[in-house]
Scaffold this active site. Structure first.
Site, PDB file in Angstrom:
ATOM      1  N   GLU A  24      59.955   4.842 -16.112  1.00 54.54           N
ATOM      2  CA  GLU A  24      60.237   5.079 -14.685  1.00 54.54           C
ATOM      3  C   GLU A  24      59.503   6.306 -14.125  1.00 54.54           C
ATOM      4  O   GLU A  24      59.280   6.386 -12.924  1.00 54.54           O
ATOM      5  CB  GLU A  24      61.747   5.239 -14.446  1.00 54.54           C
ATOM      6  CG  GLU A  24      62.533   3.941 -14.496  1.00 54.54           C
ATOM      7  CD  GLU A  24      62.144   2.943 -13.404  1.00 54.54           C
ATOM      8  OE1 GLU A  24      61.787   3.374 -12.303  1.00 54.54           O
ATOM      9  OE2 GLU A  24      62.197   1.727 -13.675  1.00 54.54           O
ATOM     10  N   GLY A  25      59.183   7.272 -14.989  1.00 54.29           N
ATOM     11  CA  GLY A  25      58.414   8.440 -14.535  1.00 54.29           C
ATOM     12  C   GLY A  25      57.055   7.993 -14.016  1.00 54.29           C
ATOM     13  O   GLY A  25      56.632   8.373 -12.923  1.00 54.29           O
ATOM     14  N   HIS A  26      56.369   7.168 -14.798  1.00 49.74           N
ATOM     15  CA  HIS A  26      55.061   6.637 -14.374  1.00 49.74           C
ATOM     16  C   HIS A  26      55.220   5.818 -13.089  1.00 49.74           C
ATOM     17  O   HIS A  26      54.406   5.916 -12.166  1.00 49.74           O
ATOM     18  CB  HIS A  26      54.474   5.716 -15.456  1.00 49.74           C
ATOM     19  CG  HIS A  26      54.190   6.402 -16.765  1.00 49.74           C
ATOM     20  ND1 HIS A  26      54.735   5.969 -17.956  1.00 49.74           N
ATOM     21  CD2 HIS A  26      53.427   7.471 -17.074  1.00 49.74           C
ATOM     22  CE1 HIS A  26      54.305   6.749 -18.939  1.00 49.74           C
ATOM     23  NE2 HIS A  26      53.514   7.667 -18.434  1.00 49.74           N
TER      24      HIS A  26
ATOM     25  N   GLN B 122      42.540  14.708 -26.688  1.00 52.46           N
ATOM     26  CA  GLN B 122      43.546  15.691 -26.295  1.00 52.46           C
ATOM     27  C   GLN B 122      44.631  15.871 -27.350  1.00 52.46           C
ATOM     28  O   GLN B 122      45.586  16.602 -27.142  1.00 52.46           O
ATOM     29  CB  GLN B 122      44.141  15.347 -24.934  1.00 52.46           C
ATOM     30  CG  GLN B 122      45.046  14.129 -24.916  1.00 52.46           C
ATOM     31  CD  GLN B 122      45.464  13.798 -23.502  1.00 52.46           C
ATOM     32  OE1 GLN B 122      44.655  13.371 -22.694  1.00 52.46           O
ATOM     33  NE2 GLN B 122      46.742  13.990 -23.186  1.00 52.46           N
TER      34      GLN B 122
ATOM     35  N   LYS C 110      56.665  17.086 -14.681  1.00 53.85           N
ATOM     36  CA  LYS C 110      57.221  17.152 -16.036  1.00 53.85           C
ATOM     37  C   LYS C 110      56.222  17.874 -16.960  1.00 53.85           C
ATOM     38  O   LYS C 110      56.605  18.683 -17.790  1.00 53.85           O
ATOM     39  CB  LYS C 110      57.492  15.720 -16.511  1.00 53.85           C
ATOM     40  CG  LYS C 110      57.247  15.404 -17.951  1.00 53.85           C
ATOM     41  CD  LYS C 110      58.483  15.608 -18.767  1.00 53.85           C
ATOM     42  CE  LYS C 110      58.355  15.122 -20.185  1.00 53.85           C
ATOM     43  NZ  LYS C 110      57.175  15.577 -20.890  1.00 53.85           N
TER      44      LYS C 110
ATOM     45  N   SER D 231      57.114   9.104 -22.778  1.00 59.06           N
ATOM     46  CA  SER D 231      56.770   8.056 -23.754  1.00 59.06           C
ATOM     47  C   SER D 231      57.223   8.471 -25.147  1.00 59.06           C
ATOM     48  O   SER D 231      57.593   7.636 -25.968  1.00 59.06           O
ATOM     49  CB  SER D 231      55.257   7.822 -23.762  1.00 59.06           C
ATOM     50  OG  SER D 231      54.792   7.653 -22.450  1.00 59.06           O
TER      51      SER D 231
HETATM   52  P1  AMP Z   1      51.484  10.309 -19.889  1.00 57.51           P
HETATM   53  O1  AMP Z   1      51.399   8.821 -19.972  1.00 57.51           O
HETATM   54  O2  AMP Z   1      52.586  10.912 -20.693  1.00 57.51           O
HETATM   55  O3  AMP Z   1      50.147  10.982 -20.115  1.00 57.51           O
HETATM   56  O4  AMP Z   1      51.866  10.636 -18.388  1.00 57.51           O
HETATM   57  C1  AMP Z   1      51.128  10.141 -17.317  1.00 57.51           C
HETATM   58  C2  AMP Z   1      51.597  10.825 -16.056  1.00 57.51           C
HETATM   59  O5  AMP Z   1      52.985  10.569 -15.862  1.00 57.51           O
HETATM   60  C3  AMP Z   1      51.442  12.351 -16.111  1.00 57.51           C
HETATM   61  O6  AMP Z   1      50.986  12.819 -14.866  1.00 57.51           O
HETATM   62  C4  AMP Z   1      52.833  12.806 -16.402  1.00 57.51           C
HETATM   63  O7  AMP Z   1      53.111  14.116 -15.953  1.00 57.51           O
HETATM   64  C5  AMP Z   1      53.659  11.796 -15.633  1.00 57.51           C
HETATM   65  N1  AMP Z   1      55.028  11.744 -16.138  1.00 57.51           N
HETATM   66  C6  AMP Z   1      55.423  11.638 -17.430  1.00 57.51           C
HETATM   67  N2  AMP Z   1      56.767  11.679 -17.525  1.00 57.51           N
HETATM   68  C7  AMP Z   1      57.233  11.831 -16.256  1.00 57.51           C
HETATM   69  C8  AMP Z   1      58.538  11.946 -15.685  1.00 57.51           C
HETATM   70  N3  AMP Z   1      59.641  11.920 -16.441  1.00 57.51           N
HETATM   71  N4  AMP Z   1      58.647  12.070 -14.349  1.00 57.51           N
HETATM   72  C9  AMP Z   1      57.534  12.108 -13.565  1.00 57.51           C
HETATM   73  N5  AMP Z   1      56.274  11.992 -14.043  1.00 57.51           N
HETATM   74  C10 AMP Z   1      56.121  11.869 -15.365  1.00 57.51           C
END
Ligand code: AMP
Length: 271
Positions: free
Chosen positions: A31-33, A57, A146, A182
């Site tokens: 849901e964050g994504h 990274q 986050k 994730s």
């Molecule tokens: P990631 O797939 O972990 O590299 O995250 C991709 C994007 O989603 C990055 O900009 C993260 O900061 C954002 N993101 C990850 N978790 C959250 C969350 N709980 N709420 C809002 N954005 C998030």
């Protein structure tokens, strides 16, 4: 929703697009994504989501190998969101075919928090974001608060080099106040229970420090208490100014940044 697996199909598609909102991800969609995608939908004509687990990274090979990615599941979640125009799922060679003119470096003052403990991590993040921005040429990039330090560094780097704006979006949490990530897919029920308690402790801590004089000292004691109570290893727990990420002694305009290991999984959050 078009799935683009290489740069030719991406470029072909991009010819017809302007006002692009871009949401870079490493998959393990949650849901964050989705909140970032919805924000892009609201203010941009087109939305492109990328899924790419960027090996450059990861400062730890095991972390890269065990990173929770499941393209099939991700696509089935993303399929339900109507307004994604494209999903770009490149391979390593599509991103890293061209050589960089100059090496990306993080300045000494920025070698704090995660940059201190994860050598080369943000250099890898900035490199991939530079390459993705150059390929996609988005008007706006949507990233989560986050990963606050990541947002801070990417915004500084990209907005200096491109016309693109980087937009920070609020952290989405579950009902137990755990920031969605994730990496949470790697935690068991007990771990998640502890993570929820730690989050609640940190929200309370943010209130408690409001009228404290010696905040750094107090946080050091609280760090020890949390480590003992929850049997975790805390990498850092610091109050920093959100504008420049300098150590702060005032809770206004600042956040508590934390990174800790739970079941050998490194989690980060800010409050
Ligand atoms: P990631 O797939 O972990 O590299 O995250 C991709 C994007 O989603 C990055 O900009 C993260 O900061 C954002 N993101 C990850 N978790 C959250 C969350 N709980 N709420 C809002 N954005 C998030």
């Amino acid at each position: 929703m078009k799935i683009l697996l290489n740069n030719q199909t991406l470029n072909r598609k991009l010819r017809h697009f302007d006002d692009i909102g871009f949401v870079p991800t490493m998959g393990g969609i949650h849901e964050g994504h989705i909140s970032l995608i919805k924000r892009s939908n609201k203010i941009c004509k087109k939305t492109i989501v990328s899924i790419f687990v960027n090996p450059k990274q990861f400062n730890n090979k095991k972390d890269f190998k065990t990173y929770p990615s499941n393209i099939k599941k991700d696509l089935s979640i993303l399929n339900k969101i109507k307004k994604i125009d494209c999903i770009y799922i490149p391979k390593f060679k599509h991103i890293y075919s061209s050589k960089k003119k100059s090496k990306i470096r993080i300045s000494k003052k920025d070698k704090i928090l995660c940059a201190k403990s994860r050598k080369g991590h943000f250099e890898g993040v900035l490199d991939v974001m530079d390459r993705l921005t150059n390929l996609i040429k988005p008007k706006k990039i949507f990233m989560g608060k986050k990963d606050f330090q990541q947002l801070f560094l990417v915004k500084g780097f990209i907005e200096k080099k491109y016309k693109t704006k980087v937009i920070g979006c609020k952290t989405i949490r579950d009902k137990n106040k755990i920031a969605l990530s994730s990496r949470n897919y790697l935690l068991n029920k007990d771990n998640l229970n502890i993570a929820g308690k730690i989050s609640k402790n940190l929200f309370q801590l943010k209130i408690k420090i409001r009228n404290k004089k010696k905040i750094s000292q107090f946080l050091l004691e609280e760090k020890k208490r949390l480590q003992k109570t929850f049997n975790i290893k805390i990498d850092y727990m610091e109050l920093r100014n959100t504008k420049n990420l300098k150590i702060s002694n005032n809770s206004i305009g600042s956040k508590i940044f934390i990174s800790y290991y739970l079941n050998n999984i490194r989690l980060i959050d800010n409050f």
